[in-house]
Scaffold this active site. Sequence first.
Site, short mmCIF file in Angstrom:
data_model
loop_
_atom_site.label_atom_id
_atom_site.label_comp_id
_atom_site.label_asym_id
_atom_site.label_seq_id
_atom_site.Cartn_x
_atom_site.Cartn_y
_atom_site.Cartn_z
N LYS A 1 0.84 -1.20 0.00
CA LYS A 1 0.00 0.00 0.00
C LYS A 1 0.87 1.24 0.00
O LYS A 1 1.70 1.43 0.90
CB LYS A 1 -0.88 0.01 1.27
CG LYS A 1 -1.95 -1.06 1.27
CD LYS A 1 -3.16 -0.60 0.48
CE LYS A 1 -4.26 -1.64 0.53
NZ LYS A 1 -5.34 -1.32 -0.39
N LYS B 1 -13.17 -7.23 -6.98
CA LYS B 1 -13.54 -7.75 -5.67
C LYS B 1 -14.90 -8.44 -5.84
O LYS B 1 -15.94 -7.78 -5.85
CB LYS B 1 -13.65 -6.62 -4.64
CG LYS B 1 -12.32 -5.93 -4.32
CD LYS B 1 -12.54 -4.74 -3.44
CE LYS B 1 -11.24 -4.20 -2.86
NZ LYS B 1 -10.18 -3.96 -3.83
MG MG Z 1 -6.67 -1.72 -4.55
#
Ligand code: MG
Length: 333
Positions: free
Chosen positions: A139, A243
């Site tokens: 991240k 997702k």
């Molecule tokens: Mg992402």
Amino acid sequence: MVYLFEFRRYCQPLQLPLRTAHGVWAKREGLIIRLEDESGAVGYGEIAPIPWFGSETLAEAEEICRKFGDQVDDAVCDAVPPSFGCVRFALAAARSEKIADATVAKLRLPVAALLPAGREALTILSAKLEAGFLAFKWKVGVGQADDELGLLDDLLSRLPAHVKLRLDANGSWTRRQAQQWLERCADRPIELIEQPVAPTEEDTLLGLARDYPVTLALDESVVRLNEARRWQGLGWPGVFVIKPALVGPLSELAEWIITSKADVVISSAIESALARHAIFQLVLTQSLTSRALGFGIGEVFGQRTWDGAILGPLADGTLFTTHPGEALWNELS
Ligand code: MG
């Protein structure tokens, strides 16, 4: 087909709050639904929204479930609008997946381990390399760019040649910052960069994908399949991070990937073992991607019922022989 319908709400704290460019995420809230058909067969589904990511809210999902009452039929399920991707995902899973069905998974896929933002990534990287992980996601866009670019050098210097690193900016970079990163990454072994700039910056996204050799992936831009289809129409040359728990029925997702030959990363929405079970049943039985699964998030809940099987560097069907639906449902009673 008519089903008896029930739902229960859950709220599970995350063992370690997740820090992303969107802020800190400390608990997972969602709904578990239960359908029982006329023959007494039971199926479970999970509604796990991420509203800040673009899905419906939990309140909206709950309102729909309350409106269903204690019975639904196929027509009612099929009439749920596409904007309720999480509800549609759960209904489809509960209808198609009976707890008696054993997973017949024939594929093995690598799992990408998530590295936390900041310097802590280096510590976790060492541990995960030792555990045998072959793919990582880090991240970025959380701290100062200069600090993170320095850390990127440290991370890359510790990666064996066969190991892949992907970056996820969660749409937080400006165009200028994205250009800086893409220049730095141009001759580096970076598998891809997820969502460098915000979903609204469509021209920038297309321009960056055209101007730099680094593979880019859309994530926040493609919460639902209609958005992914639209990007395909715009000529998006990169990857789509999907997702499944937010998208809708798994069968629709599989059909889109197969017919459009989309290059996808299948990724977690921090769902529980229930939604993950359904997703893995799909990805380990159909060749939808060869890219590492974005499910290496560790044991986020710290409870076996909720985390399910511990995912190692490679996922295969042996992990998913026990259906988690009934245990979760009973825990919420
Ligand atoms: Mg992402």
